[in-house]
Design an enzyme around this catalytic site. Structure first.
Site, PDB file in Angstrom:
ATOM      1  N   CYS B 108       0.895  -1.168   0.000  1.00  0.00           N
ATOM      2  CA  CYS B 108       0.000   0.000   0.000  1.00  0.00           C
ATOM      3  C   CYS B 108       0.922   1.204   0.000  1.00  0.00           C
ATOM      4  CB  CYS B 108      -0.918   0.035   1.217  1.00  0.00           C
ATOM      5  SG  CYS B 108      -1.839   1.588   1.327  1.00  0.00           S
ATOM      6  N   CYS B 111      -0.708   4.222   2.515  1.00  0.00           N
ATOM      7  CA  CYS B 111      -0.558   4.107   3.973  1.00  0.00           C
ATOM      8  C   CYS B 111      -0.260   2.664   4.335  1.00  0.00           C
ATOM      9  CB  CYS B 111      -1.769   4.652   4.715  1.00  0.00           C
ATOM     10  SG  CYS B 111      -3.373   4.071   4.113  1.00  0.00           S
ATOM     11  N   SER B 112      -1.297   1.900   4.629  1.00  0.00           N
ATOM     12  CA  SER B 112      -1.058   0.554   5.134  1.00  0.00           C
ATOM     13  C   SER B 112      -2.262  -0.339   4.877  1.00  0.00           C
ATOM     14  CB  SER B 112      -0.756   0.622   6.632  1.00  0.00           C
ATOM     15  OG  SER B 112      -1.768   1.401   7.264  1.00  0.00           O
ATOM     16  N   CYS B 113      -3.016  -0.073   3.794  1.00  0.00           N
ATOM     17  CA  CYS B 113      -4.186  -0.895   3.479  1.00  0.00           C
ATOM     18  C   CYS B 113      -3.742  -2.348   3.317  1.00  0.00           C
ATOM     19  CB  CYS B 113      -4.874  -0.394   2.208  1.00  0.00           C
ATOM     20  SG  CYS B 113      -5.490   1.293   2.378  1.00  0.00           S
TER      21      CYS B 113
END
Lengths: 119, 208
Positions: B108, B111-113
């Site tokens: 991602c 961000c951090s999906c």
């Protein structure tokens, strides 16, 4: 300047040079209880309809884009993103948050070590 | 006493982050937006219930059941939900099948999906700017960091997750696992193999 996530990452990469050491593997979901709490508050607010997950991802993305290369400040950035979300939604002001933070520090300072800290 | 700390009572101290997060919880609790029991339930869910074992079950089923595999590749949301793994963030799941010709990796860049229902919460490295930038620029270098090397001819495709779209990599089933049950296979499937930064290996001693 390219302000997309990819552009930001490209600049981080350029600044770090060819060597981009990945952080050491960690199997623990949360490194500290406060990380679990700020995560759970965010999920709970989303599930209650306070914001969409896309809005959250955009806000979090802005905050983590300047984070440390090893991601070690990830949940600090997460907390900043949640604070911004609460300000923008009119749920809490910056003053509210600073006052409540001070109250917790003061509560700790009058609590003998080993006793639960309460406001 | 040579240790002066013994001379006066000890009081507590909170780290800045601890105090800030307690403050957020206080404010949200006062407004009736969160309560302790609900927060504990969320933490419990993500620490104990969801995790890579869910994804491993999906992968092992896809390896052993051709009909399920076809369904998973066509409609991952439904196929994954049929095993009881349901997302709550409104995301769509896509299953990516690794083959000798093509290796899929997931990141991602925003961000951090991450596919929480099947993998739980992401490891630190997945959230690090180092991984998020390097995997786009140099996926083979990232694989080398993880101790993985693929044949020259294998094409590598990197998929960028979003809040709406999450990916689960179906790793290549290792040779020498023909006689294994779905449950035994699921135990071989690692988290990293479902992100694309690892491969699945047959247990040592398996017939080659």
């Amino acid at each position: 300047m390219d302000t997309t996530a990819a552009g930001t990452l490209a600049r981080i990469s350029a600044a770090a040079g060819a060597e981009l050491p990945l952080p050491p593997p960690s199997e623990q979901v949360f490194a500290a209880p406060w990380q679990a709490q700020v995560f759970a508050m965010t999920v709970t607010l989303h599930e209650a309809g306070a914001f969409s997950w896309s809005e959250w991802a955009r806000t979090l993305g802005r905050h983590v884009s300047g984070g440390r290369p090893d991601g070690s400040d990830y949940y600090e950035r997460w907390a900043d993103a949640l604070a911004e979300m609460l300000r923008n939604r009119g749920i809490a002001t910056q003053e509210d948050m600073e006052r409540a933070t001070r109250a917790w520090h003061e509560a700790a300072a009058r609590t003998p070590h080993g006793m639960p800290i309460e406001l | 006493m040579d240790d002066h700390d013994h001379d006066h009572p000890q009081y507590s101290e909170l780290s800045e982050m601890d105090a800030r997060v307690r403050a957020l919880e206080t404010l949200l609790t006062e407004k009736g937006l969160v309560d302790r029991a609900a927060l504990d339930a969320v933490v419990e869910r993500y620490e104990k219930e969801v995790g890579p074992h869910n994804g491993a079950q999906v992968v092992a089923k896809a390896w052993t059941d051709a009909e399920y595999r076809r369904w998973l590749l066509e409609d991952a949301d439904a196929a994954i939900a049929s095993l009881g793994h349901v997302g709550r963030q409104g995301e769509h799941m896509v299953a990516l099948e690794n083959t000798p010709e093509r290796h899929n990796m997931v990141v991602c860049t925003l961000c951090s999906c991450y596919p929480w229902p099947v993998l739980g919460l992401p490891p630190v490295w997945y959230k690090s700017p180092a991984y998020r930038s390097k995997v786009v620029i140099d996926p083979r270098g990232v694989l080398a960091d993880f101790g993985v090397s693929l044949p020259e001819g294998t094409q590598i495709k990197v998929w960028d997750s979003t809040a709406e779209m999450r990916y689960l990599v179906i790793p290549v089933r290792p040779e020498g696992t023909d006689g294994m049950s779905e449950g035994q296979l699921a135990e071989l499937v690692t988290r990293d193999s479902m992100i694309g930064t690892g491969l699945v290996h047959a247990p040592s001693g398996a017939a080659r």
